[in-house]
Motif scaffolding. Structure first.
Motif, mmCIF file in Angstrom:
data_model
loop_
_atom_site.group_PDB
_atom_site.id
_atom_site.type_symbol
_atom_site.label_atom_id
_atom_site.label_comp_id
_atom_site.label_asym_id
_atom_site.label_seq_id
_atom_site.Cartn_x
_atom_site.Cartn_y
_atom_site.Cartn_z
ATOM 1 N N ASN A 19 0.797 -1.227 0.000
ATOM 2 C CA ASN A 19 0.000 0.000 0.000
ATOM 3 C C ASN A 19 0.826 1.273 0.000
ATOM 4 O OD1 ASN A 19 -2.338 -1.599 0.116
ATOM 5 N ND2 ASN A 19 -2.342 -1.620 2.353
ATOM 6 N N ALA A 20 2.093 1.193 0.364
ATOM 7 C CA ALA A 20 2.911 2.408 0.482
ATOM 8 C C ALA A 20 3.258 2.983 -0.888
ATOM 9 C CB ALA A 20 4.196 2.102 1.245
ATOM 10 N N PRO A 21 3.247 4.308 -1.036
ATOM 11 C CA PRO A 21 3.716 4.932 -2.276
ATOM 12 C C PRO A 21 5.197 4.618 -2.505
ATOM 13 C CG PRO A 21 2.501 6.489 -0.899
ATOM 14 C CD PRO A 21 2.745 5.285 -0.065
ATOM 15 N N GLU A 22 5.577 4.437 -3.740
ATOM 16 C CA GLU A 22 6.960 4.065 -4.055
ATOM 17 C C GLU A 22 7.954 5.080 -3.498
ATOM 18 O OE1 GLU A 22 10.002 1.805 -5.218
ATOM 19 O OE2 GLU A 22 7.922 1.226 -5.558
ATOM 20 N N ALA A 23 7.617 6.359 -3.572
ATOM 21 C CA ALA A 23 8.536 7.404 -3.117
ATOM 22 C C ALA A 23 8.766 7.368 -1.614
ATOM 23 C CB ALA A 23 8.002 8.777 -3.517
ATOM 24 N N LEU A 24 7.833 6.762 -0.869
ATOM 25 C CA LEU A 24 7.947 6.700 0.593
ATOM 26 C C LEU A 24 8.404 5.338 1.091
ATOM 27 C CD1 LEU A 24 4.640 8.516 1.637
ATOM 28 C CD2 LEU A 24 6.960 9.429 1.778
ATOM 29 N N ARG A 25 8.691 4.422 0.194
ATOM 30 C CA ARG A 25 8.899 3.030 0.585
ATOM 31 C C ARG A 25 10.035 2.870 1.592
ATOM 32 N NH1 ARG A 25 6.692 -1.113 -1.522
ATOM 33 N NH2 ARG A 25 6.123 0.060 -3.386
ATOM 34 N N GLY A 26 11.175 3.480 1.348
ATOM 35 C CA GLY A 26 12.303 3.330 2.261
ATOM 36 C C GLY A 26 11.971 3.793 3.665
ATOM 37 N N ARG A 27 11.239 4.906 3.764
ATOM 38 C CA ARG A 27 10.904 5.441 5.083
ATOM 39 C C ARG A 27 9.858 4.588 5.808
ATOM 40 N NH1 ARG A 27 10.137 11.136 2.311
ATOM 41 N NH2 ARG A 27 10.313 9.725 0.523
ATOM 42 N N VAL A 28 8.861 4.102 5.074
ATOM 43 C CA VAL A 28 7.844 3.248 5.691
ATOM 44 C C VAL A 28 8.468 1.942 6.179
ATOM 45 C CG1 VAL A 28 5.728 1.933 5.277
ATOM 46 C CG2 VAL A 28 5.947 4.261 4.382
ATOM 47 N N VAL A 29 9.309 1.344 5.338
ATOM 48 C CA VAL A 29 9.972 0.089 5.718
ATOM 49 C C VAL A 29 10.890 0.320 6.911
ATOM 50 C CG1 VAL A 29 11.581 -1.695 4.965
ATOM 51 C CG2 VAL A 29 9.797 -0.915 3.418
ATOM 52 N N ALA A 30 11.578 1.439 6.939
ATOM 53 C CA ALA A 30 12.489 1.725 8.050
ATOM 54 C C ALA A 30 11.730 1.874 9.358
ATOM 55 C CB ALA A 30 13.294 2.986 7.754
ATOM 56 N N LEU A 31 10.577 2.525 9.334
ATOM 57 C CA LEU A 31 9.776 2.665 10.550
ATOM 58 C C LEU A 31 9.235 1.314 11.003
ATOM 59 C CD1 LEU A 31 7.905 5.974 9.671
ATOM 60 C CD2 LEU A 31 9.564 5.651 11.513
ATOM 61 N N TYR A 32 8.872 0.466 10.040
ATOM 62 C CA TYR A 32 8.423 -0.887 10.382
ATOM 63 C C TYR A 32 9.555 -1.707 11.001
ATOM 64 C CZ TYR A 32 7.991 -5.865 9.402
ATOM 65 O OH TYR A 32 8.053 -7.231 9.504
ATOM 66 N N THR A 33 10.721 -1.723 10.354
ATOM 67 C CA THR A 33 11.825 -2.538 10.869
ATOM 68 C C THR A 33 12.345 -2.007 12.194
ATOM 69 O OG1 THR A 33 13.425 -1.291 9.508
ATOM 70 C CG2 THR A 33 12.538 -3.328 8.578
ATOM 71 N N SER A 34 12.293 -0.690 12.385
ATOM 72 C CA SER A 34 12.747 -0.149 13.669
ATOM 73 C C SER A 34 11.808 -0.564 14.790
ATOM 74 C CB SER A 34 12.862 1.375 13.600
ATOM 75 O OG SER A 34 11.592 1.977 13.442
ATOM 76 N N THR A 35 10.512 -0.630 14.489
ATOM 77 C CA THR A 35 9.552 -1.103 15.487
ATOM 78 C C THR A 35 9.757 -2.584 15.765
ATOM 79 O OG1 THR A 35 7.930 0.531 14.745
ATOM 80 C CG2 THR A 35 7.103 -1.316 16.048
ATOM 81 N N ARG A 36 9.907 -3.347 14.717
ATOM 82 C CA ARG A 36 10.060 -4.800 14.863
ATOM 83 C C ARG A 36 11.310 -5.156 15.662
ATOM 84 N NH1 ARG A 36 10.903 -9.226 9.931
ATOM 85 N NH2 ARG A 36 11.533 -10.949 11.287
ATOM 86 N N PHE A 37 12.450 -4.670 15.213
ATOM 87 C CA PHE A 37 13.703 -5.078 15.844
ATOM 88 C C PHE A 37 14.033 -4.258 17.079
ATOM 89 C CE2 PHE A 37 14.177 -6.429 11.389
ATOM 90 C CZ PHE A 37 14.410 -7.793 11.597
ATOM 91 N N GLY A 38 13.567 -3.004 17.120
ATOM 92 C CA GLY A 38 13.833 -2.188 18.291
ATOM 93 C C GLY A 38 13.150 -2.724 19.538
ATOM 94 N N PHE A 39 11.880 -3.093 19.416
ATOM 95 C CA PHE A 39 11.181 -3.627 20.580
ATOM 96 C C PHE A 39 11.546 -5.086 20.836
ATOM 97 C CE2 PHE A 39 8.837 0.228 19.896
ATOM 98 C CZ PHE A 39 8.600 0.650 21.200
ATOM 99 N N ASP A 40 12.063 -5.751 19.827
ATOM 100 C CA ASP A 40 12.691 -7.051 20.044
ATOM 101 C C ASP A 40 13.899 -6.875 20.966
ATOM 102 O OD1 ASP A 40 13.697 -9.611 19.889
ATOM 103 O OD2 ASP A 40 13.723 -9.705 17.717
ATOM 104 N N ALA A 41 14.656 -5.797 20.757
ATOM 105 C CA ALA A 41 15.820 -5.509 21.604
ATOM 106 C C ALA A 41 15.410 -5.238 23.040
ATOM 107 C CB ALA A 41 16.580 -4.300 21.047
ATOM 108 N N ILE A 42 14.388 -4.413 23.218
ATOM 109 C CA ILE A 42 13.934 -4.088 24.571
ATOM 110 C C ILE A 42 13.399 -5.336 25.265
ATOM 111 C CG2 ILE A 42 12.252 -2.754 25.905
ATOM 112 C CD1 ILE A 42 12.458 -0.590 23.726
ATOM 113 N N GLY A 43 12.615 -6.132 24.543
ATOM 114 C CA GLY A 43 12.075 -7.359 25.117
ATOM 115 C C GLY A 43 13.164 -8.345 25.489
ATOM 116 N N GLY A 44 14.190 -8.456 24.635
ATOM 117 C CA GLY A 44 15.295 -9.362 24.927
ATOM 118 C C GLY A 44 16.081 -8.944 26.158
ATOM 119 N N LEU A 45 16.315 -7.635 26.286
ATOM 120 C CA LEU A 45 17.041 -7.140 27.458
ATOM 121 C C LEU A 45 16.244 -7.400 28.740
ATOM 122 C CD1 LEU A 45 19.419 -5.552 28.676
ATOM 123 C CD2 LEU A 45 18.065 -3.472 28.316
ATOM 124 N N LEU A 46 14.970 -7.089 28.723
ATOM 125 C CA LEU A 46 14.132 -7.315 29.903
ATOM 126 C C LEU A 46 14.057 -8.793 30.251
ATOM 127 C CD1 LEU A 46 11.184 -4.841 29.190
ATOM 128 C CD2 LEU A 46 13.018 -4.575 30.871
#
Length: 404
Positions: A338-365
């Protein structure tokens, strides 16, 4: 012209085949390194807290650097940038191998190398994901390309950990790290052979480029709900990665081979879910499937936490891998479709930061709490929290449907 089965239709595209082949080898090496590193840490220190800290150091940059990486990615030639990042990842693995082989490795150096890997991955992950749309000439094949990319990751996850367990029975962790360094060359070679037409780059100040992507995500309620589920699942369910060495050695009395089989079972479940997603021709029913996957993940965690039977734990791990992958990959497919092609890198980056960032917090806890409460209790608590979230998300979904 060769016809590919529907579930493999993205492989019809030459550029995607080149990427897919190189990435297959690279991803297998990555899993071998991950298992070897977790075993090295636990072998040297017997510290589950250090396992959690290392996972946190490797994944936290996704949360801190990842959102801004998307704006940087959309302003540059993505293929050339990815080749440079893959070369840097190879140097990181080679350095880790040299430090381990020379016995200079220490807990502080392990955490530092994990943090370096995390910074590189914070750019590498959204960069690779956002390039997939350019590797297929037909946008209708993009969901299949994303599912196949995930299937490749999960297949390597199924093969890599048992392979690492077998390798560690004959060679040192340093050899595993060196093999991973060599594996990056395959993807670099594939990328140099890819032929891509020039793509438009984002213009304007970095602040405006970043803000444009953030406004798209925050102003889109369906995207917000998907991101929240990614946050919840990776904060809780993905913490099993930190706890698995404890289950392998202390609960089941096993060794690196036992760890490999547990990880491999999760990989088998992930592979099954990726194959399920690859065979779908529409994204219309994915939100419901994602919601079901949250319940599956929560129940699998509760089974694993209470099990002392290896065969039951392997089944639980397979269900856990299935549920997490449906949630993460299904969300990625919907977002990129669904993301516009021009925004793809930014949308994917926000998704991956949420996915792996909270994976990091969960792993530490999970690592810190397991050192005090024990791994089974921590896993049971995380599973209970995820089950509560699923109930709330189900209620919210019914409210949305009722308002239409």
């Amino acid at each position: 012209m060769r016809r590919w089965p529907n579930a493999l239709r993205a492989l019809h595209h030459r550029n995607f085949r080149l990427y897919f082949s190189g990435h297959a080898i690279s991803t297998l090496g990555t899993w071998v390194q991950q298992v070897a590193l977790s075993w090295l840490i636990y072998r040297l220190t017997d510290s589950v807290a250090l396992l959690g800290l290392t996972t946190f150091a490797a994944l936290l940059p996704q949360l801190l650097v990842g959102p801004f990486a998307g704006a940087w990615i959309d302003r540059h030639d993505k293929r050339r940038l990815l080749i440079l990042v893959e070369g840097a990842l190879a140097l990181q693995a080679l350095t880790l191998a040299a430090l381990t082989a020379s016995e200079l490795i220490s807990p502080a150096l392990i955490v530092a190398m994990a943090a370096l890997l995390g910074i590189l991955n914070a750019v590498d992950t959204p960069l690779r994901q956002s390039l997939l749309s350019q590797f297929v000439n037909d946008r209708a094949d993009l969901p299949n390309a994303l599912a196949l990319n995930a299937m490749l990751f999960t297949l390597s996850r199924f093969i890599g950990p048992p392979l690492a367990g077998l390798l560690l029975g004959f060679v040192s962790e340093a050899v595993c790290f060196a093999l991973n360094a060599a594996s990056y060359l395959a993807l670099m070679i594939g990328l140099t052979c890819v032929r891509l037409a020039p793509s438009p780059r984002a213009s304007g100040s970095f602040r405006n480029v970043f803000g444009e992507g953030l406004r798209y995500v925050l102003g889109n309620p369906p995207v917000q709900r998907l991101m929240l589920s990614v946050l919840a699942v990776n904060l809780t369910a993905s913490s099993y990665v930190v706890l698995l060495p404890v289950f392998a050695r202390d609960i089941f009395g096993g060794d690196a081979t036992t760890l490999g089989w547990l990880w491999g079972a999760a990989g088998l479940g992930s592979l099954g879910s990726s194959m399920l997603l690859a065979g779908r021709n529409t994204t219309a029913t994915l939100p419901g499937l994602i919601l079901a996957s949250i319940a599956i993940s929560a129940l699998a965690m509760l089974i694993l936490a209470s099990s002392t039977l290896p065969w039951l734990s392997l089944i639980a791990m397979a269900l856990l891998g299935f549920g997490i992958t449906i949630n993460n990959v299904g969300t990625n497919i919907i977002l990129q479709s669904n993301a516009p092609e021009a925004l793809r890198g930014r949308v994917v980056a926000l998704y991956t930061s949420t996915r792996f960032g909270f994976d990091a917090i969960g792993g530490l806890l999970a690592g810190l709490l397991a050192a005090r409460l024990g791994a089974p209790w921590v896993l049971a608590g995380a599973g209970s929290l995820l089950l509560i979230y699923w109930g709330w998300a189900l209620y919210q979904q019914r409210q949305v449907l009722a308002s239409r």
